[in-house]
Design an enzyme around this catalytic site. Structure first.
Site, PDB file in Angstrom:
ATOM      1  CD  GLU A  57      -1.006  -9.738 -23.354  1.00 48.96           C
ATOM      2  OE1 GLU A  57      -0.428 -10.842 -23.218  1.00 48.96           O
ATOM      3  OE2 GLU A  57      -1.727  -9.470 -24.344  1.00 48.96           O
TER       4      GLU A  57
ATOM      5  CG  PHE B 121       3.150  -9.835 -23.910  1.00 52.09           C
ATOM      6  CD1 PHE B 121       3.471  -9.849 -25.261  1.00 52.09           C
ATOM      7  CD2 PHE B 121       3.290 -11.010 -23.193  1.00 52.09           C
ATOM      8  CE1 PHE B 121       3.904 -11.009 -25.890  1.00 52.09           C
ATOM      9  CE2 PHE B 121       3.724 -12.177 -23.808  1.00 52.09           C
ATOM     10  CZ  PHE B 121       4.031 -12.179 -25.162  1.00 52.09           C
TER      11      PHE B 121
ATOM     12  CG  HIS C 146       9.760 -13.645 -18.611  1.00 55.48           C
ATOM     13  ND1 HIS C 146       9.072 -13.621 -17.420  1.00 55.48           N
ATOM     14  CD2 HIS C 146      10.023 -14.949 -18.891  1.00 55.48           C
ATOM     15  CE1 HIS C 146       8.919 -14.868 -16.982  1.00 55.48           C
ATOM     16  NE2 HIS C 146       9.499 -15.675 -17.844  1.00 55.48           N
TER      17      HIS C 146
END
Length: 315
Positions: free
Chosen positions: A58, A83, A109
């Protein structure tokens, strides 16, 4: 009465990117090996040459997006909120925020409604982290309609934008011809004279349900959807706080650093008002079905109404 549509805002994100991609050839999407979950796979299917899978890296993905933005592209970085805001925080701050680059962060999420993935993946701190970055716009849409509008608005805005999406399907509440999305402008969804409730994201629809329960118990609640946490609609917040004199905030985020903090900071400086922040308290989440977690943490309609009625009785 027609059945209420239930759509997860991560689905809206993927569909919005695919639609926008037809119009905007400089739009590119980056993902961290999660295209099926973030729903950027929808964009990938339509425009495979403009979808870049960066793997489970990421921080590197964030740097790539920063570089692409300096070459005339408008990149949407896509991964889980944990992330995007957590693991890649330094890169978001220094590679995107500091040079104020035109990068959009699609964080899916978010919050405890991630459910069974548990505390390590339930990011309840992301809004707080992103609020600290100078010049970062933060949008937390409440439903499918708003999420799609937010993606388009983020593309049109020149500068960094953090978009927060959920895993859990939520009711479509903005499907009406009068609806208009504008960055930094709250939306009054329900009039009321006794208290004002500022809600954001998944909690907006639950707050509207809670308002019906409150009404049945003699509490007339105004409900305002604050889809943009930063910049906050200060004019609206101050106006409504002065009108009712009692404010509540509701969010699927820690009460530290999110919508509640933003509203409390504003009122503390410009219009001292009694405020209660409803959200995740100073705790981590836990593994479990999303709806059961929302109930346990009192972020469903029942829990919101219960908290407000208890406080109103004690006044």
């Amino acid at each position: 009465m027609s059945e209420v549509k239930m759509i997860a805002t991560r689905e809206s994100y993927g569909n919005a990117l695919a639609e926008l991609g037809k119009e905007k050839e400089n739009l590119v999407v980056l993902d961290a090996d999660l295209a099926a979950a973030t729903k950027t796979g929808i964009f990938k299917k339509a425009f495979p040459e403009r979808h870049i899978d960066c793997g489970i890296a990421e921080a590197n993905m964030t740097g790539i997006a920063a570089g692409l933005s300096t070459c005339g592209k408008v990149p949407f970085v896509s991964t889980f909120a944990m992330f995007a805001a957590g693991r890649a925080y330094e890169q978001v701050r220094n590679s995107i925020g500091y040079p104020h680059l035109n990068v959009k962060i699609g964080a899916t999420h978010a919050g405890i409604s991630v459910g069974e993935d548990g505390a390590t993946h339930q990011c309840n701190e992301d809004i707080g982290l992103m609020r600290e970055i100078p010049g970062m716009v933060i949008i937390n849409p409440s439903d499918d309609v708003e999420a799609k509008a937010a993606v388009r608005a983020a593309y049109e805005y020149v500068g960094p934008v953090y978009l927060r999406f959920g895993r859990l399907a939520v009711p479509v509440i903005n499907d009406n011809p009068e609806y208009k999305f504008e960055i930094g402008k709250g939306v009054e969804l329900r009039k009321g004279k006794d208290i004002t409730i500022f809600a954001t994201g998944l909690c907006v629809s639950e707050t509207l349900k809670a308002a019906e329960t409150l009404a049945a118990n003699g509490i007339d609640a105004q409900v305002i959807n604050i889809h943009t946490i930063k910049p906050l609609d200060e004019e609206l917040v101050l106006k409504e706080a002065k009108q009712t004199g009692r404010v509540y905030t509701v969010e699927e985020h820690s009460i530290i650093g999110g919508l509640g903090s933003a509203v409390a900071e504003l009122l503390g400086e410009k219009c001292p008002t009694k405020i209660t922040r409803i959200g995740v308290k100073d705790v981590f989440g836990e593994s479990g079905p999303a709806k059961e977690l929302l109930h346990k943490y009192e972020l469903d309609a029942e829990g919101i109404a219960k908290r407000i009625m208890e406080e109103q009785k004690s006044c």
